[in-house]
Write a protein that holds these residues in place. Structure first.
Motif, short mmCIF file in Angstrom:
data_model
loop_
_atom_site.label_atom_id
_atom_site.label_comp_id
_atom_site.label_asym_id
_atom_site.label_seq_id
_atom_site.Cartn_x
_atom_site.Cartn_y
_atom_site.Cartn_z
N GLU A 66 -15.33 4.69 -21.78
CA GLU A 66 -14.59 5.03 -20.57
C GLU A 66 -14.62 6.53 -20.30
N ASP A 67 -14.99 7.31 -21.27
CA ASP A 67 -15.05 8.75 -21.08
C ASP A 67 -16.32 9.10 -20.32
N ILE A 68 -16.18 9.90 -19.28
CA ILE A 68 -17.33 10.23 -18.45
C ILE A 68 -18.35 11.04 -19.23
N ASP A 69 -17.87 11.96 -20.04
CA ASP A 69 -18.80 12.79 -20.80
C ASP A 69 -19.64 11.96 -21.75
N SER A 70 -19.00 10.99 -22.42
CA SER A 70 -19.77 10.18 -23.36
C SER A 70 -20.78 9.31 -22.62
N LEU A 71 -20.43 8.85 -21.40
CA LEU A 71 -21.39 8.08 -20.63
C LEU A 71 -22.59 8.92 -20.25
N LEU A 72 -22.32 10.15 -19.81
CA LEU A 72 -23.43 11.01 -19.45
C LEU A 72 -24.31 11.32 -20.64
N GLU A 73 -23.68 11.56 -21.79
CA GLU A 73 -24.47 11.87 -22.98
C GLU A 73 -25.33 10.68 -23.38
N ARG A 74 -24.80 9.47 -23.23
CA ARG A 74 -25.60 8.29 -23.59
C ARG A 74 -26.76 8.10 -22.62
N ILE A 75 -26.49 8.36 -21.34
CA ILE A 75 -27.57 8.20 -20.36
C ILE A 75 -28.65 9.24 -20.56
N GLU A 76 -28.23 10.46 -20.88
CA GLU A 76 -29.20 11.54 -21.00
C GLU A 76 -29.81 11.64 -22.37
N ASP A 77 -29.42 10.78 -23.30
CA ASP A 77 -29.99 10.83 -24.64
C ASP A 77 -31.45 10.41 -24.56
N PRO A 78 -32.37 11.28 -24.97
CA PRO A 78 -33.78 10.89 -24.86
C PRO A 78 -34.14 9.70 -25.71
N ARG A 79 -33.35 9.42 -26.76
CA ARG A 79 -33.66 8.25 -27.57
C ARG A 79 -33.26 6.95 -26.89
N LEU A 80 -32.27 7.03 -25.96
CA LEU A 80 -31.84 5.83 -25.26
C LEU A 80 -32.57 5.64 -23.94
N ALA A 81 -33.11 6.72 -23.38
CA ALA A 81 -33.83 6.62 -22.12
C ALA A 81 -35.18 5.97 -22.33
N GLY B 22 -24.82 21.00 -24.19
CA GLY B 22 -23.62 20.20 -24.17
C GLY B 22 -22.90 20.28 -22.84
N ALA B 23 -22.11 19.24 -22.55
CA ALA B 23 -21.44 19.16 -21.26
C ALA B 23 -20.36 20.22 -21.11
N ARG B 24 -19.64 20.50 -22.19
CA ARG B 24 -18.55 21.47 -22.08
C ARG B 24 -19.07 22.87 -21.83
N ALA B 25 -20.19 23.21 -22.43
CA ALA B 25 -20.75 24.55 -22.24
C ALA B 25 -21.29 24.74 -20.83
#
Length: 682
Positions: A153-168, A201-204
């Motif tokens: 449900e966290d937006i940041d974790s969703l973005l990280e999963r989508i942008e993970d090159p291992r998952l893409a 990272g998203a926070r940076a």
């Protein structure tokens, strides 16, 4: 069990017991029986579900939350309740229901029953229809990491999963990307923030931008660029896009300028001829989304080392053009075309090219590669900006080696890409990098090594003038055999045509940093010696390559000159011919095509009175936009000749007046402390 033990289980102290259910009015069954009324429904009170086991008035407030989220260290009650316990608790009082609901079949981890030690917990759940609890489901991604539903449900974790090159979808050898069209554009790769978040990272990257976005006014969401709060409010500029026709599944579009936008365009041309950037600034204050003004002012800001403002102006131009898109115009399909010969379409090509150059300098090569693919998809046959000279460099920087090799394999037959120095050297370099990836099977790695060796030898034979400048830029000293051999020496650079010299200079100046890797140099060295052996043996390939160099590369097409001017590579710009450097080059339309399709023309200027005095002509000539030829009416040959004579006379007069003003010297007045001066001066 004693009441003291029950209090200890509930964590209460002595004296905290609240009134019973009857005193709270939650159990009006006996009172209704006395009054003769009907008994309440099973498990329900007069105001809704009855809550059993309540010992404090204020426990009724967080009752739902406490049941859904039990405290730490508490055992979760068993949701599988029997119908007998529910019926018994509804018909009898709270005292009898506590006795019957005290028997449960829960067991702890050791197998012991705990039902007799937790009567009040069972009593609280048996007197109301309990919601079924959903257990937290754990999912495992392809990388083996456990992810809970709450984390998703966290937006940041969703973005990280989508942008993970291992998952893409794998873009370096995977089969998911190969089924797509070659110039397929992904929307998520058009956003540079996604690439920066993968690096830092998203926070940076985002920082404290997320709280501000909630207070931001509504703006239209775009794919090419993100609108900023500092931009002026957007309104219709007078640019639209029309669908011309559809041929063989390919849609041809064009931008159109309405009458009000044409008037602004004429004012912009006057401002450009004035050679004063302030006039363009004034025009932008009145028309903040005029595209050509934004492009021209961006070049001015870049020359003044204001890179941030230059990039912001380009993004604003892209935003203005994207707002005018046709509803069926697609950025991702690769089947939409724009004709560069139409002046209205050139601004979109130039804005995309300048934007990707800023992205590459910003450190976002993957996003720049996506924009490069977009430009190429708009006109792949003509390639007006010649992005084929750039796409190999961006592919190597973004480590998209499979895309580069696929492009070479699919387009080599009809585009002859191997005759471009950049593809001749970059494709074997991509195969070499693929052979170094340990996660690939050994068979694929060996095949990549063989292709890299064969292609780099062909590149050295076809373009021998690339090696020595490349080693020089990499600060690598060649051995004595290579340095003294005439095949790679200075003669190879002098004997090549100017057009080929521009291509090789552009490639070396742009991609030399990719060859500095010691592993790359160690791989290149034996192939250079192998080429020298073939040259000494007078191999047929060497003679054929020399013959091709003499016949081809006689003159470069206009799109290559346009690419060199936009790239601003000093190595290649110095090799431009005189016919290109002698003509003025404007940032909003560099080297327009000779076969342009003009939809509207600029009206002639209003002529000034012919009886204007020479002195007024002189003072008016001091203005930067003075043009005597445009001010004189051309009604015949006699008037044209008279205008030419007048122009020459005014030019001579201007030169004489300037010399006179430059030679005027004023004598300084005498000082008061000079005793020799008499106080008079002429």
């Amino acid at each position: 069990m004693s009441r003291r033990a029950l209090r200890r289980l509930r964590g209460e102290q002595r004296g905290q017991e609240g009134p019973g259910l009857g005193e709270l009015g939650l159990d009006p069954g006996p009172e209704r029986a006395r009054e003769g009324g009907p008994p309440p429904a099973p498990g329900k009170g007069p105001r809704g579900p009855r809550r059993a086991g309540v010992s404090n008035r204020f426990e009724l407030i967080p009752a739902e939350e406490s049941e859904d989220e039990p405290a730490a260290g508490e055992e979760r009650p068993d949701p599988r309740l029997s119908e007998q316990d529910t019926a018994g608790g509804s018909q009898e009082g709270s005292k009898d229901s506590s006795k019957e609901g005290a028997v449960t079949q829960e067991t702890d981890g050791d197998g012991h029953r705990e039902g007799q030690e937790q009567p009040d917990q069972t009593l609280a759940t048996s007197n109301k229809p309990r919601k079924k609890k959903k257990k937290r489901k754990t999912k495992k991604n392809s990388a083996g990491e456990t992810v809970e539903d709450n984390d998703l449900e966290d937006i940041d974790s969703l973005l990280e999963r989508i942008e993970d090159p291992r998952l893409a979808p794998q873009s370096q050898g995977g089969t998911a990307t190969d089924s797509r069209p070659l110039l397929y554009v992904e929307h998520r790769n058009l956003n540079p923030e996604n690439e920066l978040k993968r690096y830092f990272g998203a926070r940076a990257v985002l920082g404290d931008q997320r709280p501000r976005q909630r207070q931001r006014q509504y703006v239209r969401s775009m794919w090419l660029t993100a609108p900023k709060n500092t931009w002026p409010r957007y309104s219709k500029t007078g640019i639209t896009m029309q669908l011309l026709d559809t041929r063989r599944g390919v849609q041809h579009f064009t931008f159109e300028h309405h009458r009000e936008y044409q008037q602004v365009q004429f004012k912009f041309l006057d401002a450009v001829e004035s050679m004063d950037p302030n006039n363009i600034v004034l025009l932008l204050q009145m028309n903040p989304y005029h595209v050509d003004s934004l492009l021209q002012l961006s070049d001015v800001c870049r020359m003044q080392e204001d890179q941030e403002m230059a990039r912001d102006l380009i993004e604003r131009a892209l935003y203005s053009l994207e707002c005018a898109f046709h509803p069926v115009f697609s950025l991702t399909s690769g089947a939409c075309r724009l004709d560069y010969r139409r002046p209205e379409n050139r601004a979109f090509f130039l804005a995309l090219f300048k934007h990707l150059m800023f992205l590459e300098k910003r450190g976002c090569p993957r996003t720049a590669l996506e924009f490069c693919k977009l430009i190429l998809s708009l006109d792949p046959e003509n390639d007006p900006l010649c992005v084929l000279l750039l796409i190999d460099f961006l592919s190597l920087r973004a480590r998209e080696y499979t895309f580069l090799t696929r492009l070479f394999q699919e387009w080599e037959s009809h585009r002859n890409l191997s005759q471009l120095p950049n593809f001749a050297f970059s494709v074997p370099l991509a195969y070499f990098f693929l052979s170094q990836q340990e996660e690939r099977p050994e068979l694929e790695r060996s095949q990549a090594r063989e292709r890299a060796a064969r292609l780099v030898q062909l590149a050295l034979i076809m373009f021998p003038s690339v090696l020595m400048p490349l080693l020089d830029h990499c600060s690598v000293q060649p051995d004595a055999r290579v340095a003294s051999h005439p095949f790679f020496g200075l003669n190879a650079q002098i004997s090549q045509s100017p057009a080929l010299n521009q291509l090789t200079s552009l490639y070396v100046g742009r991609t030399h940093a990719l060859w500095k890797d010691p592993a790359v140099m160690a791989w290149l060295e034996p192939h250079v010696h192998e080429v020298l052996r073939m040259v000494e043996a007078q191999d047929v390939l060497v003679q054929e390559a020399e013959h091709k160099r003499k016949i081809r590369y006689q003159s470069a097409p206009r799109n290559i000159y346009r690419h060199i001017i936009l790239s601003e590579m000093k190595e290649a710009t110095a090799a431009l011919p005189l016919e290109v450097t002698s003509q003025p080059v404007m940032g909003f339309d560099p080297l327009p095509p000779l076969d342009s399709i003009v939809s509207y023309t600029r009206p002639e200027r209003t002529s000034h009175p012919s009886n204007e005095s020479t002195l007024s002509l002189f003072f008016r000539s001091l203005l930067p936009n003075f043009n005597l030829q445009g001010d004189v009416r051309h009604d015949g040959d006699d008037e044209a000749g008279a205008a030419q004579d007048l122009n020459q006379g005014v030019n001579r007069l201007m030169a004489a007046m300037r010399d006179m003003l430059a030679n005027i010297q004023f004598q300084e007045p005498p000082r008061d402390d000079n005793p020799e001066g008499d106080g008079d001066w002429d």
